[in-house]
Scaffold this motif. Structure first.
Motif, short mmCIF file in Angstrom:
data_model
loop_
_atom_site.label_atom_id
_atom_site.label_comp_id
_atom_site.label_asym_id
_atom_site.label_seq_id
_atom_site.Cartn_x
_atom_site.Cartn_y
_atom_site.Cartn_z
N SER A 184 -18.84 -79.30 -1.07
CA SER A 184 -19.03 -78.59 0.25
C SER A 184 -19.97 -79.11 1.09
O SER A 184 -20.25 -78.85 2.17
CB SER A 184 -19.34 -77.15 0.04
OG SER A 184 -20.56 -77.00 -0.73
N ARG A 185 -20.98 -80.02 0.49
CA ARG A 185 -22.16 -80.54 1.37
C ARG A 185 -21.56 -81.91 2.03
O ARG A 185 -22.71 -82.65 2.74
CB ARG A 185 -23.24 -80.87 0.29
CG ARG A 185 -23.69 -79.33 -0.04
CD ARG A 185 -25.18 -79.71 -0.92
NE ARG A 185 -25.83 -78.47 -1.54
CZ ARG A 185 -26.53 -78.47 -2.24
NH1 ARG A 185 -27.32 -79.61 -2.50
NH2 ARG A 185 -27.28 -77.28 -2.80
N VAL A 217 -25.97 -83.14 6.54
CA VAL A 217 -27.23 -83.14 6.04
C VAL A 217 -27.22 -84.20 5.12
O VAL A 217 -26.10 -84.25 4.30
CB VAL A 217 -27.57 -81.86 5.38
CG1 VAL A 217 -28.89 -81.99 4.65
CG2 VAL A 217 -27.65 -80.71 6.28
N SER A 233 -19.33 -87.91 9.08
CA SER A 233 -20.10 -86.86 10.03
C SER A 233 -20.74 -87.14 11.24
O SER A 233 -21.01 -86.47 12.17
CB SER A 233 -21.05 -86.00 9.17
OG SER A 233 -22.13 -86.93 8.73
N ASP A 236 -22.73 -89.39 1.34
CA ASP A 236 -22.20 -88.09 1.50
C ASP A 236 -21.59 -87.84 2.87
O ASP A 236 -21.13 -87.04 3.28
CB ASP A 236 -23.02 -87.05 1.08
CG ASP A 236 -24.26 -86.86 1.31
OD1 ASP A 236 -25.07 -87.83 1.68
OD2 ASP A 236 -24.81 -85.88 1.87
N GLU A 237 -22.36 -88.64 3.83
CA GLU A 237 -22.28 -88.38 5.37
C GLU A 237 -21.55 -89.62 5.88
O GLU A 237 -21.49 -89.79 6.83
CB GLU A 237 -23.50 -88.15 5.98
CG GLU A 237 -24.23 -86.94 5.39
CD GLU A 237 -23.43 -85.54 5.80
OE1 GLU A 237 -23.04 -85.63 6.71
OE2 GLU A 237 -23.65 -84.72 4.64
N ASP A 257 -27.67 -85.52 1.74
CA ASP A 257 -28.01 -85.04 0.59
C ASP A 257 -28.36 -86.35 -0.62
O ASP A 257 -28.95 -86.16 -1.32
CB ASP A 257 -26.92 -83.94 -0.06
CG ASP A 257 -26.78 -82.87 0.77
OD1 ASP A 257 -27.77 -82.00 0.87
OD2 ASP A 257 -25.87 -82.60 1.41
N ALA A 293 -14.49 -82.43 1.36
CA ALA A 293 -14.96 -80.88 1.05
C ALA A 293 -13.99 -79.78 0.86
O ALA A 293 -14.09 -78.71 1.00
CB ALA A 293 -15.79 -80.60 2.30
N ASP A 308 -21.54 -82.58 5.91
CA ASP A 308 -21.87 -81.28 6.52
C ASP A 308 -23.10 -81.44 7.57
O ASP A 308 -23.77 -80.55 8.22
CB ASP A 308 -22.44 -80.08 5.52
CG ASP A 308 -23.69 -80.90 4.68
OD1 ASP A 308 -23.96 -82.05 4.70
OD2 ASP A 308 -24.22 -80.03 4.10
N ILE A 311 -23.58 -83.57 -6.26
CA ILE A 311 -23.71 -82.37 -5.22
C ILE A 311 -22.60 -81.72 -5.01
O ILE A 311 -21.44 -82.46 -5.29
CB ILE A 311 -24.34 -82.90 -4.06
CG1 ILE A 311 -23.24 -83.92 -3.12
CG2 ILE A 311 -25.65 -83.57 -4.09
CD1 ILE A 311 -23.50 -84.32 -1.80
#
Length: 532
Positions: free
Chosen positions: A89-90, A95, A107, A103-104, A97, A67, A93, A86
């Protein structure tokens, strides 16, 4: 060869090595063996600075998996479903997506991989859409063939009507000439009949006027010496000319044109016209015969008569005996004295019946024959003229329909004579393609015009995907209503929705087989691709 075929699926399953967040189409830009050049060419950096959580490139291409760059993009592989980009920035985060959860990765959130389920649902939806498209396109081809046949029939009908129009025009003109020739003697005969009747009416009126004048002369000639004197005229104060209630000697002499007396002939010519409207009879004529007693006759079978209201003349006739009785009572009270205060007016003799005086007598046989001949000529001309107008209207309608733009192959022609409705909670919307769109309150009320046919309104590459209806009923302090109709592929012709995205501008959707494109070839049933 068999070994290669067995190893081929394994090759498909091998993942191409690339940095996190990079798509397969861009993996060749990210080569670990050499420095990385930003995709916009703004800089070249050592490869170990890719995805180091620091933004080096202006376009953010060096940080596809973090990000760090506000304008970077992260690629979701989403194996089994659709790939997705996407914003970077996501990433991480908290969430999920991407349906595969990639994407995670850092996290601490565990994302369930839902790609296969979404892919299954998407494939089912696509299969259903493909089935609708295939069936709709099959119906579309049938509609095209139907229009080809119908258009050929209409063209033949048009040619037939156009060929027959000249013959019918000649027939109308010939009948017009015959009509005019028959109407000329008819007009002359009717005018002659009218003239004779008016002359008879004038003579009868003159005769009645002379009779009235003669009766008045006899009443005024008290001494029956054959002349009316000034003194005799003064016995009728109602003839007063200056409004003082009495007829002076001077006034009476003026009525007699300055003469002291006048005979019957001069009385009618010079005096009667001046006193006619004021003169009132001294008494009813003595020689008026009593009303005849009704004759007693055997009853005859006659058709029932329609009851009618008594006319004003009948009411006056019924009131006359009462007036006569009143006058007799006054005479008996003061014998030998004339009833000067309330003399009855001298009335003209009532005609025997309205048909004799007020109605023109029937035409003679010769005149009636001319009228009948002219009427027959008029009827034939009018019938031929109506036929010609109907033929011309049919020709105009066929020419308009044949020349109308019903799509590239006429697939929308079947909509031309149809109307479709959609009922909502408040309104009933009605679409008559190529004519108009209207709206009517569901619980009753007046119809509002939402626009009449304007043109095809789709984008340049797909012009027949939308219709535009314009110049509808004006909005209060606003523009005229208009409607855009989007045409969607469907097996049935149905209005599916109506909205008002902007004030006085409506959007309607119509499904129709005519909007179905040609479907692509079907894929093999055993296809085993991971991505859609």
């Amino acid at each position: 060869m068999l070994l290669l075929m067995l190893l081929l699926p394994l090759c498909w399953a091998v993942e191409v090595k690339r940095p996190r967040g990079v798509s397969l189409t861009h993996h060749h830009f990210y080569d670990e063996s050499k420095p990385f050049t930003c995709l916009d060419g703004s800089a070249t950096i050592p490869f170990d600075q890719v995805n180091d959580d620091y933004c080096d490139c202006k376009d953010g291409s060096d940080e596809p998996g973090t990000a760090a760059c506000p304008n970077g993009n992260f690629h979701c592989t989403n194996s089994g479903y659709k790939p997705l980009y996407i914003p970077s920035s996501r990433v991480n985060d908290g969430v999920c997506d991407c349906c595969d959860g990639t994407d995670e990765y850092n996290s601490g959130i565990v994302c369930e991989n839902t790609c296969k389920e979404k892919g299954r649902q998407e494939r089912e939806s696509l299969q259903q859409m493909a089935e609708v498209t295939r069936e709709g396109f099959r119906l579309k081809k049938a509609l095209i063939e139907d229009w080809k046949r119908a258009r050929e029939e209409k063209q033949n009908k048009l040619a037939e009507l156009q060929a027959g129009r000249k013959s019918l025009e000649d027939q109308v003109e010939a009948l017009r000439t015959l009509k005019e020739e028959a109407e000329k003697p008819e007009k002359e005969a009717k005018e002659q009949h009218q003239k004779l009747w008016e002359e008879q009416q004038a003579a009868a009126r003159a005769q009645r006027e002379q009779e009235l004048a003669a009766d008045a002369f006899r009443e005024l000639d008290d001494n029956m010496d054959g002349v009316v004197s000034v003194a005799e005229l003064q016995s009728h104060p109602e003839l007063d000319t200056d409004g003082d209630g009495t007829l002076s000697e001077g006034e009476a002499q003026a009525l007699l044109s300055g003469d002291p007396q006048t005979d019957a002939s001069a009385f009618y010519d010079r005096v009667w016209a001046a006193i006619r409207d004021k003169y009132r009879s001294e008494a009813l004529p003595a020689d008026v015969p009593p009303p005849p007693a009704p004759e007693v006759t055997e009853p005859k079978e006659e058709p029932p008569l329609v009851p009618t209201h008594p006319t004003e003349e009948d009411e006056e006739e019924e009131e006359e005996p009462e007036e006569e009785e009143d006058e007799e009572e006054q005479d008996s009270e003061v014998p030998g004295e004339r009833p000067k205060e309330a003399p009855s007016p001298l009335k003209p003799p009532r005609p025997a019946s309205p048909s004799e005086e007020d109605k023109m007598p029937p035409y003679d046989e010769q005149t009636q024959a001319l009228i009948d001949a002219a009427q027959e000529a008029r009827s034939k001309f009018e019938e031929a003229e109506r036929s010609l107008k109907d033929m011309e209207e049919s020709i105009r309608s066929l020419e308009q329909e044949i020349s109308f733009d019903f799509g590239p192959q006429g697939e929308f022609a079947y909509l031309y004579s149809q109307c479709y409705e959609l009922t909502t909670n408040e309104y009933v919307y009605r679409l008559c393609p190529f004519k108009l769109v209207s709206q009517k309150p569901k619980l009753g009320g007046s119809t509002t015009n939402l626009g009449t046919w304007g043109s095809w309104a789709g984008p340049e590459h797909d012009r027949f995907s939308a219709m535009k209806y314009e110049q509808g009923t004006g909005c209060w302090q606003g523009p005229n209503r208009s409607t855009t109709v989007r045409l969607l592929c469907g097996k049935e012709t149905v209005v599916t929705s109506t909205t008002e995205p902007s004030r006085c501008e409506y959007l309607m959707e119509l499904t129709t087989p005519a909007a179905c494109p040609e479907p692509p070839p079907e894929l093999p049933a055993d296809s085993d691709h991971d991505e859609l």
